[in-house]
Design a protein around this motif. Sequence first.
Motif, PDB file in Angstrom:
ATOM      1  N   LEU A  66       0.829  -1.208   0.000  1.00 36.38           N
ATOM      2  CA  LEU A  66       0.000   0.000   0.000  1.00 36.38           C
ATOM      3  C   LEU A  66       0.862   1.255   0.000  1.00 36.38           C
ATOM      4  N   MET A  67       1.864   1.306   0.860  1.00 38.83           N
ATOM      5  CA  MET A  67       2.697   2.502   0.942  1.00 38.83           C
ATOM      6  C   MET A  67       3.501   2.699  -0.336  1.00 38.83           C
ATOM      7  N   SER A  68       3.944   1.609  -0.949  1.00 37.51           N
ATOM      8  CA  SER A  68       4.643   1.715  -2.239  1.00 37.51           C
ATOM      9  C   SER A  68       3.722   2.294  -3.305  1.00 37.51           C
ATOM     10  N   GLN A  69       2.463   1.879  -3.293  1.00 42.85           N
ATOM     11  CA  GLN A  69       1.498   2.401  -4.264  1.00 42.85           C
ATOM     12  C   GLN A  69       1.216   3.880  -4.012  1.00 42.85           C
ATOM     13  N   LEU A  70       1.079   4.260  -2.742  1.00 38.65           N
ATOM     14  CA  LEU A  70       0.852   5.675  -2.417  1.00 38.65           C
ATOM     15  C   LEU A  70       2.049   6.521  -2.842  1.00 38.65           C
ATOM     16  N   ALA A  71       3.256   5.995  -2.668  1.00 44.40           N
ATOM     17  CA  ALA A  71       4.455   6.721  -3.101  1.00 44.40           C
ATOM     18  C   ALA A  71       4.490   6.829  -4.621  1.00 44.40           C
ATOM     19  N   ALA A  72       4.168   5.744  -5.319  1.00 39.52           N
ATOM     20  CA  ALA A  72       4.148   5.764  -6.782  1.00 39.52           C
ATOM     21  C   ALA A  72       3.088   6.732  -7.311  1.00 39.52           C
ATOM     22  N   ASP A  73       1.992   6.897  -6.575  1.00 39.33           N
ATOM     23  CA  ASP A  73       0.926   7.814  -6.967  1.00 39.33           C
ATOM     24  C   ASP A  73       1.235   9.267  -6.592  1.00 39.33           C
ATOM     25  N   GLY A  74       2.388   9.507  -5.964  1.00 36.03           N
ATOM     26  CA  GLY A  74       2.782  10.869  -5.601  1.00 36.03           C
ATOM     27  C   GLY A  74       2.077  11.422  -4.386  1.00 36.03           C
ATOM     28  N   ILE A  75       1.544  10.561  -3.537  1.00 33.20           N
ATOM     29  CA  ILE A  75       0.803  11.007  -2.358  1.00 33.20           C
ATOM     30  C   ILE A  75       1.704  11.109  -1.135  1.00 33.20           C
ATOM     31  N   VAL A  76       2.608  10.165  -0.975  1.00 34.10           N
ATOM     32  CA  VAL A  76       3.539  10.177   0.162  1.00 34.10           C
ATOM     33  C   VAL A  76       4.963  10.043  -0.356  1.00 34.10           C
ATOM     34  N   ARG A  77       5.897  10.402   0.508  1.00 35.56           N
ATOM     35  CA  ARG A  77       7.298  10.174   0.207  1.00 35.56           C
ATOM     36  C   ARG A  77       8.003   9.717   1.475  1.00 35.56           C
ATOM     37  N   HIS A  78       9.090   9.028   1.271  1.00 36.08           N
ATOM     38  CA  HIS A  78       9.876   8.505   2.388  1.00 36.08           C
ATOM     39  C   HIS A  78      10.423   9.673   3.201  1.00 36.08           C
ATOM     40  N   ASP A  79      10.410   9.549   4.522  1.00 33.59           N
ATOM     41  CA  ASP A  79      10.891  10.612   5.404  1.00 33.59           C
ATOM     42  C   ASP A  79      11.703  10.024   6.549  1.00 33.59           C
ATOM     43  N   GLY A  80      12.655   9.192   6.227  1.00 30.54           N
ATOM     44  CA  GLY A  80      13.513   8.616   7.255  1.00 30.54           C
ATOM     45  C   GLY A  80      12.952   7.318   7.797  1.00 30.54           C
ATOM     46  N   PHE A  81      13.253   7.075   9.061  1.00 26.26           N
ATOM     47  CA  PHE A  81      12.875   5.817   9.690  1.00 26.26           C
ATOM     48  C   PHE A  81      12.309   6.076  11.085  1.00 26.26           C
ATOM     49  N   GLY A  82      11.568   5.110  11.582  1.00 25.09           N
ATOM     50  CA  GLY A  82      11.019   5.160  12.926  1.00 25.09           C
ATOM     51  C   GLY A  82      10.999   3.754  13.497  1.00 25.09           C
ATOM     52  N   HIS A  83      10.431   3.618  14.679  1.00 27.47           N
ATOM     53  CA  HIS A  83      10.399   2.323  15.352  1.00 27.47           C
ATOM     54  C   HIS A  83       8.978   1.828  15.559  1.00 27.47           C
ATOM     55  N   THR A  84       8.809   0.519  15.471  1.00 27.45           N
ATOM     56  CA  THR A  84       7.539  -0.103  15.815  1.00 27.45           C
ATOM     57  C   THR A  84       7.491  -0.251  17.329  1.00 27.45           C
ATOM     58  N   LEU A  85       6.392  -0.779  17.817  1.00 31.85           N
ATOM     59  CA  LEU A  85       6.267  -0.972  19.260  1.00 31.85           C
ATOM     60  C   LEU A  85       7.303  -1.942  19.802  1.00 31.85           C
ATOM     61  N   ASP A  86       7.768  -2.884  18.966  1.00 31.09           N
ATOM     62  CA  ASP A  86       8.793  -3.823  19.420  1.00 31.09           C
ATOM     63  C   ASP A  86      10.206  -3.337  19.080  1.00 31.09           C
ATOM     64  N   ARG A  87      10.309  -2.073  18.695  1.00 25.66           N
ATOM     65  CA  ARG A  87      11.572  -1.398  18.406  1.00 25.66           C
ATOM     66  C   ARG A  87      12.213  -1.812  17.082  1.00 25.66           C
ATOM     67  N   SER A  88      11.449  -2.467  16.197  1.00 22.37           N
ATOM     68  CA  SER A  88      11.947  -2.737  14.851  1.00 22.37           C
ATOM     69  C   SER A  88      11.979  -1.419  14.082  1.00 22.37           C
ATOM     70  N   VAL A  89      12.880  -1.313  13.138  1.00 21.68           N
ATOM     71  CA  VAL A  89      12.989  -0.096  12.336  1.00 21.68           C
ATOM     72  C   VAL A  89      12.101  -0.218  11.098  1.00 21.68           C
ATOM     73  N   VAL A  90      11.302   0.816  10.844  1.00 21.66           N
ATOM     74  CA  VAL A  90      10.405   0.850   9.685  1.00 21.66           C
ATOM     75  C   VAL A  90      10.503   2.211   8.999  1.00 21.66           C
ATOM     76  N   ASN A  91      10.001   2.283   7.778  1.00 23.69           N
ATOM     77  CA  ASN A  91       9.994   3.546   7.031  1.00 23.69           C
ATOM     78  C   ASN A  91       9.039   4.543   7.670  1.00 23.69           C
ATOM     79  N   ALA A  92       9.441   5.801   7.636  1.00 27.88           N
ATOM     80  CA  ALA A  92       8.569   6.901   8.048  1.00 27.88           C
ATOM     81  C   ALA A  92       8.144   7.633   6.775  1.00 27.88           C
ATOM     82  N   TRP A  93       7.004   8.310   6.843  1.00 34.72           N
ATOM     83  CA  TRP A  93       6.413   8.927   5.662  1.00 34.72           C
ATOM     84  C   TRP A  93       5.985  10.350   5.939  1.00 34.72           C
ATOM     85  N   ARG A  94       5.767  11.086   4.877  1.00 33.77           N
ATOM     86  CA  ARG A  94       5.144  12.406   4.938  1.00 33.77           C
ATOM     87  C   ARG A  94       4.424  12.631   3.629  1.00 33.77           C
ATOM     88  N   GLY A  95       3.461  13.516   3.645  1.00 37.49           N
ATOM     89  CA  GLY A  95       2.743  13.825   2.423  1.00 37.49           C
ATOM     90  C   GLY A  95       3.593  14.648   1.467  1.00 37.49           C
TER      91      GLY A  95
END
Length: 105
Positions: A66-95
């Motif tokens: 879903l996030m890849s599709q939103l990025a391809a559609d020009g709705i979101v872009r990657h904005d660094g990284f963040g953590h999940t509740l278990d402290r795994s690293v995941v992509n952060a987004w912004r419009g």
Amino acid sequence: MTTATQGILDGMPDPEPTDYQTWAAEVRPAFVTVARSRRRHWLTWQIRREYKLPEAPDPAHDWGRLMSQLAADGIVRHDGFGHTLDRSVVNAWRGTRDARKGRVA
């Protein structure tokens, strides 16, 4: 002879979608809303929790799809990284600028 079907009971949660297209169509508006806001650096799981979105049919893959599709559609872009509740690293987004100006949806 007619058969009666029981509807969803009041107070019971709606059943979660079982296919990607149905699920994506249901959750996409929440992400478009967030992308149009001036909110910066958000994580997918935060939006899922805030908007009480249903779980994906294939959680290990569909959220990223879903996030890849939103990025391809020009709705979101990657904005660094963040953590999940278990402290795994995941992509952060912004419009994107186009999303904030209402030029894409």
